[in-house]
Write an enzyme that holds these catalytic residues in place. Structure first.
Site, PDB file in Angstrom:
ATOM      1  N   SER A 151       3.958  -2.216  -0.822  1.00 48.37           N
ATOM      2  CA  SER A 151       2.997  -3.128  -0.202  1.00 48.37           C
ATOM      3  C   SER A 151       3.179  -3.095   1.309  1.00 48.37           C
ATOM      4  O   SER A 151       4.300  -3.072   1.813  1.00 48.37           O
ATOM      5  CB  SER A 151       3.210  -4.546  -0.756  1.00 48.37           C
ATOM      6  OG  SER A 151       3.578  -5.435   0.272  1.00 48.37           O
ATOM      7  N   LYS A 152       2.029  -3.077   1.990  1.00 49.53           N
ATOM      8  CA  LYS A 152       2.045  -2.972   3.455  1.00 49.53           C
ATOM      9  C   LYS A 152       2.831  -4.105   4.086  1.00 49.53           C
ATOM     10  O   LYS A 152       3.445  -3.949   5.128  1.00 49.53           O
ATOM     11  CB  LYS A 152       0.605  -3.053   3.974  1.00 49.53           C
ATOM     12  CG  LYS A 152       0.010  -1.706   4.215  1.00 49.53           C
ATOM     13  CD  LYS A 152      -1.291  -1.854   4.966  1.00 49.53           C
ATOM     14  CE  LYS A 152      -2.238  -0.759   4.518  1.00 49.53           C
ATOM     15  NZ  LYS A 152      -3.622  -1.005   4.756  1.00 49.53           N
ATOM     16  N   ARG A 153       2.764  -5.261   3.463  1.00 53.11           N
ATOM     17  CA  ARG A 153       3.411  -6.419   4.072  1.00 53.11           C
ATOM     18  C   ARG A 153       4.924  -6.389   3.884  1.00 53.11           C
ATOM     19  O   ARG A 153       5.678  -6.801   4.727  1.00 53.11           O
ATOM     20  CB  ARG A 153       2.843  -7.714   3.490  1.00 53.11           C
ATOM     21  CG  ARG A 153       1.732  -8.301   4.361  1.00 53.11           C
ATOM     22  CD  ARG A 153       1.116  -9.502   3.705  1.00 53.11           C
ATOM     23  NE  ARG A 153       0.574  -9.165   2.395  1.00 53.11           N
ATOM     24  CZ  ARG A 153       0.987  -9.679   1.252  1.00 53.11           C
ATOM     25  NH1 ARG A 153       1.956 -10.570   1.233  1.00 53.11           N
ATOM     26  NH2 ARG A 153       0.440  -9.323   0.110  1.00 53.11           N
ATOM     27  N   ARG A 154       5.340  -5.862   2.726  1.00 55.85           N
ATOM     28  CA  ARG A 154       6.746  -5.950   2.375  1.00 55.85           C
ATOM     29  C   ARG A 154       7.531  -4.674   2.719  1.00 55.85           C
ATOM     30  O   ARG A 154       8.676  -4.723   3.120  1.00 55.85           O
ATOM     31  CB  ARG A 154       6.833  -6.240   0.883  1.00 55.85           C
ATOM     32  CG  ARG A 154       8.173  -6.645   0.356  1.00 55.85           C
ATOM     33  CD  ARG A 154       8.099  -6.803  -1.159  1.00 55.85           C
ATOM     34  NE  ARG A 154       7.351  -5.710  -1.760  1.00 55.85           N
ATOM     35  CZ  ARG A 154       6.495  -5.868  -2.761  1.00 55.85           C
ATOM     36  NH1 ARG A 154       6.274  -7.027  -3.289  1.00 55.85           N
ATOM     37  NH2 ARG A 154       5.853  -4.822  -3.253  1.00 55.85           N
TER      38      ARG A 154
END
Ligand code: GLU
Length: 473
Positions: free
Chosen positions: A239-242
């Site tokens: 995930s891009k955020r994580r």
């Protein structure tokens, strides 16, 4: 087998995702292994999300990874006319039809299916009506066969497919006249004579629809190889955020292209127990038979290990070039290549995992205004070291040539003159005096690369510091 032709067909919207880079690498490697061609096709039809900067970044990232292509970049948006022409052909042959069903009608059809406890496979009431171009606002749908199976033998997942009766009549042209992905991708792969489509497993479910299109177009489909997704270390989808998901991010953190390429090829593919693959090895050995079906874990410890491996053998010119900007940022001025710097960079290799580890380790060499680490100075620059430090200063005064062996001999003379002082009692204060801190390469190597003038000046500075501290105590 006809000449192998693979393609990489990214939709550039931002930095290149690891999964896309791996797809590109596999497509490249397969083409190279079979003496075929790699076609680069930019799928830029989603004009709202596409940016030229993202495309430039894709090309730059491919070049960085050493993935060269033989044709392209083609731009899907420039093939609009051809896509339209194929839609018209399908309409003319009765393999597609115009459909004026409204959103509400579609919704009612869906609800009716749910109410009847059936899965919703849309067949428009206009399927056999042969509506003409003047039927008002409409989409064009593919007439998916009622019976039969749309199946293929996936080079990774094996026998795959779906009953045609489970596949809805998909839209191939929107009401605004633009073609949809499934149509464009099939037409382009067909026209570009692609023999092997290697892509992410997220497209596995699109393949039956695409096979229906190949059938309608009376064209032989290519081989398909769907590559399992990359997951993070806890097994979750990246995930891009994580997670760090772009090749760019790893590049910026100081990973070498050789290491990233090697890491990517092993995310899903194996060749016995081998771990190290040069670019040539990949082009020579890659095959689809050994791409696994399980999701591939992006193990960053492995990447770091590979990076250290490649750092060790990186030619010094390349290492210098790669770290020069970060050295200059610390030096706040130009840092030309020199024998001493080459030696220092070589010494730093052993303690470096990534390229960005080098410059901070070289700070004491790059600048003369070193800052004494307060704790280190307090611990190691005490009055008891005044005598050995002064003696060393004297020994080093006329040292010529300034070599590691000469420095070692000078240290030995000082140690025995100070009652067989252990080396550490002198080396650590000297290290603090010349680097400001307690970590650096071996002390003789450190002094050798620093050179006589700077060493003497720093020893003098440390002695003054000790004296000032003693006076103020
Ligand atoms: N443009 C598509 C994507 O980036 C690729 C489609 C394909 O490989 O068939 O996901």
């Amino acid at each position: 087998m006809p000449t192998v032709r693979t393609r990489f067909a990214p939709s550039p919207t931002g930095p290149m995702h690891l999964g896309n880079a791996r797809t590109a690498l596999y497509s490249w490697a397969f083409a190279r292994r079979h003496g075929g061609a790699l076609v680069l096709r930019i799928e830029d039809t989603d004009r709202a999300r596409y940016t030229p900067e993202a495309e430039a970044l894709v090309l730059e990232t491919l070049r960085w990874l050493g993935i060269d292509w033989d044709e392209g970049p083609h731009h899907q948006s420039q093939r609009r006319e051809r896509h339209q022409q194929v839609v018209e052909e399908l309409l003319a042959k009765g393999h597609a039809y115009r459909c004026t069903a409204s959103k509400d009608e579609l919704e009612r059809s869906r609800e009716a299916a749910i109410a009847a406890g059936e899965s919703w496979v849309y067949r428009s009431p206009h399927r056999d009506a042969q509506l003409g171009p003047d039927c008002g606002e409409h989409v064009v749908r593919l007439k998916v066969p009622e019976v039969g199976r749309l199946e293929w033998d996936d080079a990774v997942f094996g026998p795959s497919g779906q009953e045609a009766s489970d596949i809805p009549d998909m839209v191939i042209r929107r009401s605004d006249g633009t073609p949809l992905y499934n149509l464009a991708v099939v037409v382009d792969d067909m026209d570009m004579q692609i023999t092997h489509v290697i892509r992410g497993a997220d497209h596995h479910s699109n393949t039956p629809l695409q096979l229906a299109l190949y059938q309608a177009l009376d064209a032989a489909p290519p081989e398909f190889a769907h590559v399992p997704l990359i997951v993070n270390e806890s097994g979750k989808k990246l995930s891009k955020r994580r997670d760090k998901v772009s090749v760019q991010a790893f590049r910026e953190e100081g990973y070498l292209a050789d290491a990233v390429r090697n890491w990517l090829v092993r995310l899903g593919w194996s060749h016995g127990d081998d771990e190290i693959f040069s670019q040539d090895d990949i082009a020579r050995l890659f095959d689809l038979e050994h791409v696994g079906r399980a999701s591939a874990r992006a193990d960053t410890a492995k990447l770091t290990w590979l990076n250290q491996h490649y750092l060790k053998s990186l030619p010094i010119e390349a290492l210098f070039e790669a770290v020069q900007p970060s050295l200059e940022a610390i030096a706040e001025g130009p840092v030309p290549r020199s024998a001493a710097l080459d030696r220092l960079l070589d010494l730093c290799r052993e303690r470096s995992k990534v390229l960005t580890d080098f410059a901070p380790q070289a700070r004491w060499w790059l600048r003369d205004d070193i800052e004494l680490d307060a704790k280190a100075a307090k611990k190691h620059l005490r009055p008891v070291v005044r005598e050995p430090l002064s003696k060393l200063r004297g020994e080093l005064e006329g040292l010529d040539p300034w070599t590691e062996a000469g420095l070692e001999a000078a240290f030995e003379r000082v140690l025995s003159a100070c009652g067989d002082l252990p080396l550490g009692k002198l080396a650590q204060p000297v290290r603090v005096a010349v680097t400001g801190g307690t970590t650096s390469p071996g002390i003789f190597e450190t002094l050798e690369v620093l050179g006589p003038d700077r060493t003497r000046a720093r020893l003098a500075g440390a002695l003054e510091w000790i004296a000032a501290r003693a006076d103020s105590a």
